[in-house]
Design a protein around this motif. Structure first.
Motif, PDB file in Angstrom:
ATOM      1  N   ASP A  32       0.846  -1.183   0.000  1.00 48.47           N
ATOM      2  CA  ASP A  32       0.000   0.000   0.000  1.00 48.47           C
ATOM      3  C   ASP A  32       0.888   1.242   0.000  1.00 48.47           C
ATOM      4  O   ASP A  32       1.591   1.491   0.981  1.00 48.47           O
ATOM      5  N   GLN A  34       0.323   4.205   0.571  1.00 49.67           N
ATOM      6  CA  GLN A  34       0.017   5.127   1.661  1.00 49.67           C
ATOM      7  C   GLN A  34       0.664   4.689   2.974  1.00 49.67           C
ATOM      8  O   GLN A  34       0.884   5.500   3.872  1.00 49.67           O
ATOM      9  N   LYS A  35       0.965   3.382   3.100  1.00 44.02           N
ATOM     10  CA  LYS A  35       1.453   2.855   4.370  1.00 44.02           C
ATOM     11  C   LYS A  35       2.906   2.398   4.344  1.00 44.02           C
ATOM     12  O   LYS A  35       3.540   2.308   5.382  1.00 44.02           O
TER      13      LYS A  35
END
Length: 104
Positions: A32, A34-35
């Motif tokens: 991900d 975003q992570k």
């Protein structure tokens, strides 16, 4: 053939790889964005046109360029995995080794 690209700019590197004339395929990011600070993206190459030598040189140049961007590594690692399971890290690969892998 698949190329596993790991690094903070793995997605961008995969897009630039698949934009090389003579290479056709797709990519999938496993992490991900975003992570994860370091991403893993798999570029699946479904067709190579233009000859093994020309594509080998383009792959070599792509990897070298990815190591010079922003004065830091855009990607940590690029690993080619063939359908028969052979593996080649691009870090120390020569154009000749890439050519042999593409010709088989």
């Amino acid at each position: 053939m698949k190329i596993e690209i790991t690094g903070r700019r793995a997605e961008e590197a995969a897009r630039s790889l698949l934009a090389i004339e003579g290479i056709e395929g797709s990519s999938e990011t496993l992490d991900d964005p975003q992570k994860a600070e370091i991403l893993t993206t798999i570029a699946t190459i479904v067709a190579i046109t233009g000859g093994a030598i020309a594509i080998s040189e383009k792959l070599y140049q792509w990897y070298q360029k990815s190591q010079q961007e922003d004065s830091g590594k855009a990607i940590e690692q690029a690993l080619i995995v063939t359908e028969d399971g052979r593996r080649l890290l691009l870090k120390n690969a020569t154009i000749e080794q890439l050519k042999e892998l593409l010709e088989d």
